[in-house]
Write an enzyme that holds these catalytic residues in place. Structure first.
Site, PDB file in Angstrom:
ATOM      1  N   GLY A 134       0.727  -1.035   0.141  1.00 55.85           N
ATOM      2  CA  GLY A 134      -0.072   0.018   0.052  1.00 55.85           C
ATOM      3  C   GLY A 134       1.033   1.206  -0.040  1.00 55.85           C
TER       4      GLY A 134
ATOM      5  N   ASN B  27      -7.033   4.923   9.555  1.00 53.94           N
ATOM      6  CA  ASN B  27      -6.474   3.714  10.112  1.00 53.94           C
ATOM      7  C   ASN B  27      -6.559   3.721  11.743  1.00 53.94           C
ATOM      8  OD1 ASN B  27      -4.262   5.537   9.037  1.00 53.94           O
ATOM      9  ND2 ASN B  27      -3.002   4.649  10.375  1.00 53.94           N
TER      10      ASN B  27
ATOM     11  N   GLN C  37      -7.717   1.024   4.029  1.00 55.59           N
ATOM     12  CA  GLN C  37      -8.712   0.682   5.226  1.00 55.59           C
ATOM     13  C   GLN C  37      -9.978   0.388   4.852  1.00 55.59           C
ATOM     14  OE1 GLN C  37      -7.757  -0.226   8.522  1.00 55.59           O
ATOM     15  NE2 GLN C  37      -5.642   0.266   8.278  1.00 55.59           N
TER      16      GLN C  37
ATOM     17  N   SER D  97      -3.935  -2.558  -0.425  1.00 56.75           N
ATOM     18  CA  SER D  97      -2.949  -3.373   0.102  1.00 56.75           C
ATOM     19  C   SER D  97      -3.361  -4.799   0.475  1.00 56.75           C
ATOM     20  CB  SER D  97      -2.411  -2.754   1.524  1.00 56.75           C
ATOM     21  OG  SER D  97      -1.472  -3.660   2.040  1.00 56.75           O
TER      22      SER D  97
ATOM     23  N   HIS E  57      -2.253  -7.268   2.753  1.00 62.68           N
ATOM     24  CA  HIS E  57      -2.481  -7.876   4.059  1.00 62.68           C
ATOM     25  C   HIS E  57      -3.415  -7.004   4.704  1.00 62.68           C
ATOM     26  CE1 HIS E  57      -0.020  -4.997   6.710  1.00 62.68           C
ATOM     27  NE2 HIS E  57       0.250  -4.239   5.374  1.00 62.68           N
TER      28      HIS E  57
ATOM     29  N   THR F 212      10.357  -8.402 -12.012  1.00 64.10           N
ATOM     30  CA  THR F 212       9.455  -9.558 -12.210  1.00 64.10           C
ATOM     31  C   THR F 212       8.353  -9.738 -11.074  1.00 64.10           C
ATOM     32  OG1 THR F 212      11.474 -10.492 -13.025  1.00 64.10           O
ATOM     33  CG2 THR F 212       9.827 -12.036 -12.131  1.00 64.10           C
TER      34      THR F 212
ATOM     35  N   CYS G 211       2.134   1.807  12.954  1.00 64.86           N
ATOM     36  CA  CYS G 211       3.144   2.553  12.397  1.00 64.86           C
ATOM     37  C   CYS G 211       4.088   3.598  13.338  1.00 64.86           C
ATOM     38  CB  CYS G 211       2.828   3.026  11.133  1.00 64.86           C
ATOM     39  SG  CYS G 211       1.872   2.058  10.149  1.00 64.86           S
TER      40      CYS G 211
HETATM   41  C1  LIG Z   1      -1.643  -0.131   6.281  1.00 64.39           C
HETATM   42  C2  LIG Z   1      -1.712   1.105   5.507  1.00 64.39           C
HETATM   43  C3  LIG Z   1      -0.907   1.474   4.542  1.00 64.39           C
HETATM   44  C4  LIG Z   1       0.343   0.806   4.427  1.00 64.39           C
HETATM   45  O1  LIG Z   1      -0.001  -0.420   3.579  1.00 64.39           O
HETATM   46  P1  LIG Z   1       1.390  -1.463   3.489  1.00 64.39           P
HETATM   47  O2  LIG Z   1       0.756  -2.437   2.534  1.00 64.39           O
HETATM   48  O3  LIG Z   1       1.654  -1.925   4.725  1.00 64.39           O
HETATM   49  O4  LIG Z   1       2.588  -0.632   2.838  1.00 64.39           O
HETATM   50  C5  LIG Z   1      -1.368   2.815   3.867  1.00 64.39           C
HETATM   51  N1  LIG Z   1      -2.299   3.441   4.006  1.00 64.39           N
HETATM   52  C6  LIG Z   1      -3.108   3.148   5.103  1.00 64.39           C
HETATM   53  C7  LIG Z   1      -4.529   3.950   5.499  1.00 64.39           C
HETATM   54  C8  LIG Z   1      -2.906   1.819   5.962  1.00 64.39           C
HETATM   55  O5  LIG Z   1      -3.807   1.459   6.753  1.00 64.39           O
END
Ligand SMILES: *Cc1c(COP(=O)(O)O)cnc(C)c1O
Length: 379
Positions: A71, A151, A179, A199, A201, A237, A325
């Site tokens: 993300g 978030n 989110q 993103s 995960h 790749t 974070c």
């Molecule tokens: C988790 C998150 C990101 C970052 O995503 P990653 O895949 O961990 O780099 C960016 N923006 C928001 C709002 C998030 O919650």
């Protein structure tokens, strides 16, 4: 000890169906998608299938989806890419004060090399001030980037109204929907969104894969030099297995969206009412109505968020104080400051974010332990 996980805004576990879909591409289907023999072509085809599934989730065309490394990379790629491609037209960018660091720090980096950035404020619920946004537009504004949902406090922004304002002034509109995606319905065409980050995960796919939607016709400079992957915008790749996983997760998210949203909201509302009923001196941070279904964020007067976290952890409970974070830094969260919380109340905050693996019994266990810990550290 059984782990009870209430931190789905930080990351989510990989779904079994997602992992199963990925496995062949970690084993026998190892071909390079750029190669012309069969296992290469198979990998290429799998990427294109995943692209369709991600496109379906946000209602865009598959050729408007670019796969990325995460993300944060999607945010960097589009904000810098649009800034560089449009700098002769103007060097002004508008964002909000409560963005994720992936947006905030990208904007700060651009300021260092001569761009101008306006950080628009939010109200007590965390909703952006649209009047201030409109007033900050200038002749040289090239981009508005405002997150879909926050978030930390889960506040959902009036995205369609922001998009309308951007369109009226012919300014590109990007939203970080990491989110929101998979938690609430998103239709980029109906909503007038030009670019969007998501993103893997955060939606039960693996870490280290993301996607970026950019509306056809919008120009942006490429992020990484090298091969011609991802329509010549992102060299390297492809992470085939993870992209396949992201595709599967997007497909499942789309199928289950309504039920998932309802389920999270039930758990969340039950948690909020239990906390408000059983614990005195609590403040719900964020919005009541414009809120992600799985998010609750409370300040507990007189108890440090970190104390809560450590003591919950001892009971097998995973939660968060502010965002993952920023944990480790002792400054109060920029989001909680922006909604007007005192530094003290900001330090007293606890974020609980629900997911499909949580049950009502889990919530009871959480509330029970929260009550005990708060009582113990207040007295
Ligand atoms: C988790 C998150 C990101 C970052 O995503 P990653 O895949 O961990 O780099 C960016 N923006 C928001 C709002 C998030 O919650």
């Amino acid at each position: 000890m059984k782990i009870r996980y209430f931190d789905h805004a930080a990351t989510t576990p990989i779904k079994t169906e997602v992992l199963e879909e990925m496995m062949p591409y970690l084993r026998q289907e190892y071909g390079n998608p750029s190669s012309l023999y069969s296992i290469g072509r198979g990998a290429k085809k799998a990427i294109e299938e995943a692209r369709k599934k991600v496109a379906n989730l946000i209602h865009c065309n598959p050729n408007e989806i670019y796969f990325t490394g995460c993300g944060s990379e999607s945010d960097n790629m589009i904000i810098k890419g649009i800034a560089y491609a449009n700098q002769r037209k103007g060097k002004h960018i508008i964002t909000s004060k409560i963005e994720h660091p992936a947006v905030l720090h990208t904007c700060q980096m651009l300021q260092k090399i001569g761009f101008d950035v306006t950080y628009v404020g939010v109200n007590q619920e965390g909703i952006i001030n649209l009047e201030e946004l409109r007033n900050s537009i200038r002749n040289d504004t090239i981009l508005i980037t405002v997150m879909f949902a926050n978030n930390e406090i889960g506040t959902i922004q009036p995205i369609e109204m922001i998009a309308k304002i951007a369109r009226m002034y012919h300014i590109i509109f990007h939203t970080d929907a990491v989110q929101a995606c998979g938690n609430i319905p998103i239709d980029v065409k109906k909503m007038g969104i030009d670019a969007l980050s998501l993103s893997g995960h955060k939606i039960y796919a693996p870490k280290g894969v993301g996607a970026l939607y950019v509306r056809q016709g919008i120009e942006f400079e490429k992020f990484m030099d090298g091969g011609h992957q991802e329509k010549n915008k992102r060299a390297g790749t492809e992470n085939v297995a993870s992209i396949v996983g992201l595709g599967k997760a997007a497909e499942l998210a789309q199928i289950n969206l309504e039920n998932y949203e309802k389920y999270l909201m039930q758990l969340r509302n039950y948690f909020i009412s239990q906390v408000q009923e059983k614990i005195q001196g609590v403040k719900l941070n964020g919005s009541i109505n414009n809120r992600l279904p799985g998010n609750a964020n409370f300040s507990f007067q007189g108890v440090e968020g970190e104390t809560l976290l450590l003591n919950l952890d001892a009971k097998g409970i995973c939660a968060s104080s502010g965002s993952a974070c920023t944990s480790g830094s002792s400054n109060p969260s920029h989001v909680l400051s922006a909604i007007g919380l005192s530094p003290e109340l900001a330090h007293n905050s606890l974020r609980v974010t629900f997911g499909e693996d949580n049950t009502k019994e889990d919530v009871d266990y959480l509330v029970e332990n929260l009550c005990e810990i708060v009582q113990k550290f207040r007295s």
